[in-house]
Scaffold this motif. Structure first.
Motif, PDB file in Angstrom:
ATOM      1  N   ARG A 336       0.834  -1.213   0.000  1.00 44.80           N
ATOM      2  CA  ARG A 336       0.000   0.000   0.000  1.00 44.80           C
ATOM      3  C   ARG A 336       0.868   1.261   0.000  1.00 44.80           C
ATOM      4  O   ARG A 336       0.564   2.235  -0.692  1.00 44.80           O
ATOM      5  CB  ARG A 336      -0.935   0.003   1.212  1.00 44.80           C
ATOM      6  CG  ARG A 336      -2.132  -0.910   1.071  1.00 44.80           C
ATOM      7  CD  ARG A 336      -3.207  -0.552   2.081  1.00 44.80           C
ATOM      8  NE  ARG A 336      -2.736  -0.701   3.454  1.00 44.80           N
ATOM      9  CZ  ARG A 336      -2.825  -1.825   4.150  1.00 44.80           C
ATOM     10  NH1 ARG A 336      -3.357  -2.910   3.590  1.00 44.80           N
ATOM     11  NH2 ARG A 336      -2.388  -1.885   5.389  1.00 44.80           N
ATOM     12  N   VAL A 337       1.954   1.218   0.770  1.00 45.82           N
ATOM     13  CA  VAL A 337       2.860   2.376   0.810  1.00 45.82           C
ATOM     14  C   VAL A 337       3.450   2.630  -0.575  1.00 45.82           C
ATOM     15  O   VAL A 337       3.511   3.779  -1.049  1.00 45.82           O
ATOM     16  CB  VAL A 337       3.988   2.152   1.836  1.00 45.82           C
ATOM     17  CG1 VAL A 337       5.038   3.259   1.742  1.00 45.82           C
ATOM     18  CG2 VAL A 337       3.417   2.107   3.250  1.00 45.82           C
ATOM     19  N   ILE A 338       3.877   1.571  -1.252  1.00 49.42           N
ATOM     20  CA  ILE A 338       4.456   1.707  -2.590  1.00 49.42           C
ATOM     21  C   ILE A 338       3.425   2.247  -3.574  1.00 49.42           C
ATOM     22  O   ILE A 338       3.707   3.162  -4.371  1.00 49.42           O
ATOM     23  CB  ILE A 338       5.008   0.358  -3.075  1.00 49.42           C
ATOM     24  CG1 ILE A 338       6.165  -0.101  -2.178  1.00 49.42           C
ATOM     25  CG2 ILE A 338       5.475   0.447  -4.526  1.00 49.42           C
ATOM     26  CD1 ILE A 338       6.648  -1.508  -2.466  1.00 49.42           C
ATOM     27  N   GLU A 339       2.206   1.703  -3.526  1.00 52.52           N
ATOM     28  CA  GLU A 339       1.160   2.136  -4.453  1.00 52.52           C
ATOM     29  C   GLU A 339       0.765   3.586  -4.206  1.00 52.52           C
ATOM     30  O   GLU A 339       0.454   4.336  -5.151  1.00 52.52           O
ATOM     31  CB  GLU A 339      -0.050   1.212  -4.338  1.00 52.52           C
ATOM     32  CG  GLU A 339       0.230  -0.200  -4.884  1.00 52.52           C
ATOM     33  CD  GLU A 339      -0.936  -1.138  -4.700  1.00 52.52           C
ATOM     34  OE1 GLU A 339      -1.023  -2.125  -5.452  1.00 52.52           O
ATOM     35  OE2 GLU A 339      -1.778  -0.893  -3.801  1.00 52.52           O
ATOM     36  N   GLU A 340       0.764   4.003  -2.955  1.00 48.27           N
ATOM     37  CA  GLU A 340       0.459   5.414  -2.643  1.00 48.27           C
ATOM     38  C   GLU A 340       1.516   6.340  -3.225  1.00 48.27           C
ATOM     39  O   GLU A 340       1.210   7.433  -3.716  1.00 48.27           O
ATOM     40  CB  GLU A 340       0.364   5.605  -1.125  1.00 48.27           C
ATOM     41  CG  GLU A 340      -0.896   4.994  -0.519  1.00 48.27           C
ATOM     42  CD  GLU A 340      -0.858   5.015   1.005  1.00 48.27           C
ATOM     43  OE1 GLU A 340       0.153   5.506   1.570  1.00 48.27           O
ATOM     44  OE2 GLU A 340      -1.836   4.537   1.637  1.00 48.27           O
ATOM     45  N   ARG A 341       2.778   5.912  -3.194  1.00 50.90           N
ATOM     46  CA  ARG A 341       3.844   6.724  -3.769  1.00 50.90           C
ATOM     47  C   ARG A 341       3.734   6.789  -5.278  1.00 50.90           C
ATOM     48  O   ARG A 341       4.032   7.814  -5.895  1.00 50.90           O
ATOM     49  CB  ARG A 341       5.200   6.157  -3.349  1.00 50.90           C
ATOM     50  CG  ARG A 341       5.507   6.343  -1.855  1.00 50.90           C
ATOM     51  CD  ARG A 341       6.776   5.639  -1.452  1.00 50.90           C
ATOM     52  NE  ARG A 341       7.072   5.854  -0.037  1.00 50.90           N
ATOM     53  CZ  ARG A 341       8.023   5.220   0.634  1.00 50.90           C
ATOM     54  NH1 ARG A 341       8.788   4.332   0.002  1.00 50.90           N
ATOM     55  NH2 ARG A 341       8.228   5.469   1.906  1.00 50.90           N
TER      56      ARG A 341
END
Length: 348
Positions: A336-341
């Motif tokens: 989720r952190v990667i996709e948000e970035r």
């Protein structure tokens, strides 16, 4: 108490070994003197022919012994240590033989290795130096993860960059090749494998890992090794304790434990293809996280360790479905952190 009587002929040595232990005696006879000398010579030369991996494992054993406060006589379980460090039994045995050659551990017949001295200190680490090839390998990994080295390169380029002998460079490349991180080009030079060098590729990796690692926990023959499981739990708890004491966590120890967690869980599935896939992902993460570790916050490390422990505790209780849910949550958090970035980059 041990009494040894030796009777020599030209090439034979009859040894009567009387062991007084628990009111029992035993002896060994008709031992080939040439064979004895050959074995002695091999044992004395163990360290001189040791690989960088074996020396590194030996250092990791000493670091673990220091953290756990091993005293003289502490039992050493090869199988458990091999699991914690994510290696096979062969390099683990070789590492213990290196330590035995320095009289830091000793082999007890029918029992295995034990600490020969108190190992709750760092004074013995200087006795084991990291090889030049191993140091070069780590530097290459870090520079590649920072984009300082292109995907395709030649030996001449790296020799000039690091000012090292060609032989040292080739040893380092051989180690990277054994981890499937580099390969020879058909025509000329070398190339790194496609790595996690973009947020999109990192997201793809985590989606793949979600599919593969969760599938492993659903394998019908899934079975955890009790010793390996307990060792993994203890290793996680020790790192958490070090974080609580605000002690420094080394990059090799962190990367090794992280990789060992995922690989060991995959190994317990009994599915060789799942294990191979997880090992490859671990190697790709090593290529990226060699530099990312320096930006890793201690709070994130604590969260990751506690999530690992949740998975391991569920496995220990036999609740594989709950372990699967916990592992899914653990992998999805980073995804989720990667996709948000990625979304933020798209809006910028």
């Amino acid at each position: 108490m041990i009494y040894i009587l030796l009777f020599f002929t030209n090439t034979k040595c009859t040894i009567f070994m009387i062991v007084v232990e628990s009111e029992s005696c035993r002896y060994v006879d008709n031992c080939d003197l040439v064979a004895i000398r050959r074995r002695e010579k091999r044992f004395m030369s163990v360290e001189s022919g040791a690989s960088a991996l074996q020396i590194d494992i030996a250092r990791q054993i000493l670091l673990l012994a220091q953290r756990e406060g091993w005293r003289s006589g502490h039992p050493i379980v090869e199988k458990s240590l091999a699991s914690v460090f994510g290696v096979s039994r062969s390099p683990m045995r070789a590492a213990l033989e290196i330590l035995a050659g320095k009289q830091l551990v000793r082999l007890v017949p029918n029992k295995g290795f034990v600490a020969a001295v108190d190992l709750d200190t760092d004074k013995y680490l200087e006795a084991l130096s990291t090889s030049e090839a191993e140091r070069l390998k780590q530097q290459i990994l870090q520079d590649r993860s920072l984009g300082r080295i292109p995907q395709e390169f030649s030996e001449n380029e790296l020799t000039e960059r690091y000012s090292v002998p060609r032989g040292t460079l080739r040893k380092a490349l051989a180690q990277l090749s054994s981890q499937a991180l580099v390969h020879r080009q058909r025509g000329h030079g070398w190339a790194f494998v496609d790595s996690l060098d973009s947020r999109e590729s990192q997201a793809e990796s985590y989606r793949f890992r979600l599919a593969v690692e969760l599938a492993g926990l659903m394998e019908p023959g899934y079975r955890a090794d009790a010793d390996e499981l307990d060792s993994l739990i203890v290793a996680h708890q020790q790192i958490l304790a070090q974080l609580a004491e605000d002690r420094e966590i080394g990059r090799p120890a962190w990367l090794q434990l992280n990789a060992s967690f995922h690989e060991t869980i995959a190994k317990w599935s009994g599915n060789r293809f799942i294990l191979q896939a997880v090992r490859m992902q671990n190697n790709l993460r090593l290529l990226r996280e060699s530099s990312a570790f320096d930006r890793l916050r201690r709070e994130r490390m604590e969260v990751s360790l506690n999530q690992h422990l949740q998975v391991l505790q569920h496995i220990k209780l036999g609740d594989l479905e709950f372990a699967r849910i916990a592992l899914k949550r653990h992998l999805e958090l980073t995804l989720r952190v990667i996709e948000e970035r990625i979304d933020a980059d798209g809006r910028a």
